[in-house]
Design a protein around this motif. Sequence first.
Motif, PDB file in Angstrom:
ATOM      1  N   VAL A   1       0.844  -1.202   0.000  1.00 14.14           N
ATOM      2  CA  VAL A   1       0.000   0.000   0.000  1.00 14.14           C
ATOM      3  C   VAL A   1       0.882   1.254   0.000  1.00 14.14           C
ATOM      4  N   GLY A   2       1.920   1.253   0.823  1.00 13.15           N
ATOM      5  CA  GLY A   2       2.825   2.400   0.867  1.00 13.15           C
ATOM      6  C   GLY A   2       3.539   2.598  -0.463  1.00 13.15           C
ATOM      7  N   ARG A   3       3.899   1.487  -1.071  1.00 10.39           N
ATOM      8  CA  ARG A   3       4.591   1.549  -2.355  1.00 10.39           C
ATOM      9  C   ARG A   3       3.674   2.113  -3.453  1.00 10.39           C
ATOM     10  N   LEU A   4       2.432   1.651  -3.459  1.00 13.99           N
ATOM     11  CA  LEU A   4       1.485   2.198  -4.436  1.00 13.99           C
ATOM     12  C   LEU A   4       1.297   3.699  -4.201  1.00 13.99           C
ATOM     13  N   ALA A   5       1.217   4.091  -2.945  1.00 16.57           N
ATOM     14  CA  ALA A   5       1.052   5.524  -2.642  1.00 16.57           C
ATOM     15  C   ALA A   5       2.248   6.317  -3.183  1.00 16.57           C
ATOM     16  N   ALA A   6       3.458   5.801  -2.973  1.00 17.89           N
ATOM     17  CA  ALA A   6       4.666   6.506  -3.433  1.00 17.89           C
ATOM     18  C   ALA A   6       4.706   6.588  -4.962  1.00 17.89           C
TER      19      ALA A   6
ATOM     20  N   ASP B   1      11.605   7.035   0.496  1.00 14.06           N
ATOM     21  CA  ASP B   1      12.615   6.434   1.362  1.00 14.06           C
ATOM     22  C   ASP B   1      12.085   5.151   2.003  1.00 14.06           C
ATOM     23  N   LEU B   2      10.828   5.187   2.402  1.00 15.60           N
ATOM     24  CA  LEU B   2      10.244   4.047   3.118  1.00 15.60           C
ATOM     25  C   LEU B   2       9.790   2.926   2.199  1.00 15.60           C
ATOM     26  N   PHE B   3       9.265   3.287   1.024  1.00 16.75           N
ATOM     27  CA  PHE B   3       8.548   2.291   0.233  1.00 16.75           C
ATOM     28  C   PHE B   3       9.092   2.052  -1.178  1.00 16.75           C
ATOM     29  N   ILE B   4      10.060   2.851  -1.604  1.00 17.83           N
ATOM     30  CA  ILE B   4      10.655   2.606  -2.926  1.00 17.83           C
ATOM     31  C   ILE B   4      12.126   2.273  -2.782  1.00 17.83           C
ATOM     32  N   GLU B   5      12.822   3.083  -1.992  1.00 16.64           N
ATOM     33  CA  GLU B   5      14.277   2.915  -1.932  1.00 16.64           C
ATOM     34  C   GLU B   5      14.748   1.791  -1.016  1.00 16.64           C
TER      35      GLU B   5
END
Lengths: 161, 161
Positions: free
Chosen positions: A49-54, A75-79
């Motif tokens: 969910v965080g990744r989709l948001a990013a 930083d949290l969800f892609i990197e």
Amino acid sequence: MTNEELFSAVAIAAWKRVVVSVEKQVSSFSDDEVLMEVAPGRNRVYYIVGRLAAIHDRLLPMLGIGDRLHPELDDLFIEHPDRTFADRLSPTQVNRTLVEVNTAVTRGVEVMAPLDWLKKHAAVSEEDFIKDPTRNRIAVLESRTAHAMYHAGQIRLLKKS
Amino acid sequence: MTNEELFSAVAIAAWKRVVVSVEKQVSSFSDDEVLMEVAPGRNRVYYIVGRLAAIHDRLLPMLGIGDRLHPELDDLFIEHPDRTFADRLSPTQVNRTLVEVNTAVTRGVEVMAPLDWLKKHAAVSEEDFIKDPTRNRIAVLESRTAHAMYHAGQIRLLKKS
């Protein structure tokens, strides 16, 4: 409707279908479920969910429809992969952020002029765009729709059938 | 390229990307892996591959590009859930069938005239199409691309990372 309106309406409808479906699915989960892995040893719903948001937040400048709302998500969800850090957002916060970002993207794509979909997106150079004019905005929207469907299929595995 | 060519080229490229990716992923699996569930208690890769083959086979008449190659797949992979029957096809056969069907669809979509993408698909009535002209062929192709991505996300969970 013009041909360009028809083509873009189809792509926009597909985008809306998948984001609504993911939001609905995720909102049906308890916090504990959001923190579960979609399969043993795989990403948690939370991370997806965080990744989709990013990724969707990046669509705003990429499609020329606005500034990013949450660049801090990268930083949290892609990197970094899931569970690199202790969770800095609660499950509710991450779900709300996805809805907020999706809403901003949907609002922007709904008012885009049909011919603007064939313009270059912001992450490709003028030079590369001349070489390959399919590196346009509609290609980005369709690619993100497909990416969201990919993760929707994973999230779906947690649903009690 | 005309606008219609650009819009349809983007959708065709997305279709090709996902079918190639699924075929590649599946061909990397052993027979035993094809027979595994994507997550505990969920469909096996085998069933998902058969289902994609059946759904893509239906695209041939739906897009007006040919007759079905394998209507017998519906009984096994659309009308009944996984493990209803003892497997009538081997993992190799089901994988090969998907490639065969995808190849036929890709050949057909690659030669479709750009404006034909805005024609009605074969599963909608003339009446309904007049009411909603987005029930066209490009909408069907994009919907099947999204569907394939949904299952690609599930199949991916089995890959050793």
